[in-house]
Design a protein around this motif. Sequence first.
Motif, PDB file in Angstrom:
ATOM      1  N   MET A   1      46.271  37.449  44.605  1.00 51.74           N
ATOM      2  CA  MET A   1      45.783  37.201  45.659  1.00 51.74           C
ATOM      3  C   MET A   1      44.764  35.802  45.595  1.00 51.74           C
ATOM      4  SD  MET A   1      44.265  39.172  49.140  1.00 51.74           S
ATOM      5  CE  MET A   1      43.889  38.146  50.553  1.00 51.74           C
ATOM      6  N   CYS A   2      44.810  35.051  46.510  1.00 53.37           N
ATOM      7  CA  CYS A   2      43.713  33.964  46.331  1.00 53.37           C
ATOM      8  C   CYS A   2      43.069  33.891  47.576  1.00 53.37           C
ATOM      9  CB  CYS A   2      44.574  32.673  45.911  1.00 53.37           C
ATOM     10  SG  CYS A   2      43.462  31.217  45.666  1.00 53.37           S
ATOM     11  N   TYR A  70      50.095  35.943  48.033  1.00 54.54           N
ATOM     12  CA  TYR A  70      50.670  35.766  46.570  1.00 54.54           C
ATOM     13  C   TYR A  70      50.524  34.404  46.282  1.00 54.54           C
ATOM     14  CZ  TYR A  70      52.637  40.732  47.878  1.00 54.54           C
ATOM     15  OH  TYR A  70      52.673  41.866  48.240  1.00 54.54           O
ATOM     16  N   GLY A  71      49.888  33.794  46.582  1.00 54.22           N
ATOM     17  CA  GLY A  71      49.747  32.318  46.143  1.00 54.22           C
ATOM     18  C   GLY A  71      48.544  32.054  45.308  1.00 54.22           C
ATOM     19  N   LYS A  94      40.772  33.606  42.410  1.00 54.90           N
ATOM     20  CA  LYS A  94      42.117  34.172  42.378  1.00 54.90           C
ATOM     21  C   LYS A  94      42.508  35.225  41.475  1.00 54.90           C
ATOM     22  CE  LYS A  94      47.205  33.094  41.136  1.00 54.90           C
ATOM     23  NZ  LYS A  94      48.130  32.216  40.570  1.00 54.90           N
ATOM     24  N   TRP A  95      43.097  36.404  41.620  1.00 54.72           N
ATOM     25  CA  TRP A  95      43.472  37.488  40.896  1.00 54.72           C
ATOM     26  C   TRP A  95      44.699  38.044  40.933  1.00 54.72           C
ATOM     27  CZ3 TRP A  95      40.911  38.224  45.330  1.00 54.72           C
ATOM     28  CH2 TRP A  95      41.445  39.192  46.321  1.00 54.72           C
ATOM     29  N   THR A  96      45.489  38.468  39.687  1.00 57.36           N
ATOM     30  CA  THR A  96      46.486  39.120  39.908  1.00 57.36           C
ATOM     31  C   THR A  96      46.858  40.191  39.242  1.00 57.36           C
ATOM     32  OG1 THR A  96      47.006  38.445  37.495  1.00 57.36           O
ATOM     33  CG2 THR A  96      47.492  36.647  38.979  1.00 57.36           C
ATOM     34  N   SER A 141      33.840  42.623  37.336  1.00 57.43           N
ATOM     35  CA  SER A 141      34.974  43.226  38.159  1.00 57.43           C
ATOM     36  C   SER A 141      35.528  42.098  39.083  1.00 57.43           C
ATOM     37  CB  SER A 141      34.258  44.512  38.756  1.00 57.43           C
ATOM     38  OG  SER A 141      33.345  43.910  39.813  1.00 57.43           O
ATOM     39  N   LEU A 142      36.504  42.674  39.571  1.00 59.54           N
ATOM     40  CA  LEU A 142      37.197  41.737  40.948  1.00 59.54           C
ATOM     41  C   LEU A 142      36.405  41.438  41.935  1.00 59.54           C
ATOM     42  CD1 LEU A 142      40.683  43.098  40.814  1.00 59.54           C
ATOM     43  CD2 LEU A 142      40.018  40.926  39.907  1.00 59.54           C
ATOM     44  N   GLU A 143      35.430  42.352  42.313  1.00 53.94           N
ATOM     45  CA  GLU A 143      34.583  42.299  43.363  1.00 53.94           C
ATOM     46  C   GLU A 143      33.671  41.113  43.072  1.00 53.94           C
ATOM     47  OE1 GLU A 143      31.392  45.870  42.388  1.00 53.94           O
ATOM     48  OE2 GLU A 143      32.352  45.855  44.569  1.00 53.94           O
TER      49      GLU A 143
END
Length: 341
Positions: A1-2, A70-71, A94-96, A141-143
């Motif tokens: 997500m971005c 999903y971009g 962005k992370w996947t 972390s993602l946060e």
Amino acid sequence: MCITWCRGKSADEVARLFGGEPVDAELKTLDEAFDEASEADKDEDDDEAVRPPVILIGELGEWTVVLEPYGGQGVRPLVLQTLSEGGGRALSFKWTVNLDTIFFYAVNGLRIAGFDLLDPPARPGGDADEIEELVEDLPKSLESGLILAERITGQRLDSAWLSRRHRRMFMVNPIRHARPWLLEAAFGHPMLDSAELRPLVATAPTPDRLPFIIASALDIAMRENAPQDISDDPVVAEAMAALRDRPGAAECERLNGRLTEVAHRFRAQTTDGVRDPLARMDQFSTLNALAAAFIPDLATAAFQTVRAVRQLRWLDVETRLRLSVLAGCVHFIRKSTGAIS
């Protein structure tokens, strides 16, 4: 997500820069946008049935927020540069599912910071002094992307905002840059505004720029932290003097041959008890670059020179990017002149 934040442009302007059409927007929740994006992937065997990527656009204070299920348009250098032009600001991360993460921040058309969210630097580098303190104590972390975005924008992207309906659009016409000779990864980088590169990349490069490209690549190879003792070789000294006024084809061919011999002599020494064989390999790459500069065909000389310099071990990220810009210009020249298809 971005997720991307932009201040300084209207929501409709932001939508169009992402390739969306505001007139076709529908109000959707993030969950609904994810569902639509997932449904688009189910029709991969039918080109006519495949939907363009989905984006969700909403406003948060003075900022416009764009979510891509999903971009990754938001982290494209060209998109960030364009979003922030004219005194604006834009940031995106962005992370996947594979935990590949990236964060970028741009101000007034220049990307001033970029790093891995799972390994934030002590200092963001570049011209990002204004966010240096904001990067401190970020969790790995993602946060951390949401935390840093809140620190920069002063706005929290909370669950209430995410659960509301916002305008859903399809990216039917993503932005494309007008300078195909320029590596997009370099868009918005301050080095493009340097006295060295600005004349090269501002307009389409032509064959008369090839000597400059060769000289720029060799300058990198021969600079202070590159191998130095090769300059003591008389053949190298002769070649460096000849670079100031490129000789004719026959003399170029002679120098190319002699430099190639010197390069192979240095390479052979990597197995002869040399204290630092890897340094010898750097010397070999530098000599290869110098030899390539005297290939009679100028376009081939530029291509091979840049290619050889890119093999040096000590190159930092910015220097590698600079060489990639030079390589892109050479590729454009060779293609535009029919040297390659």
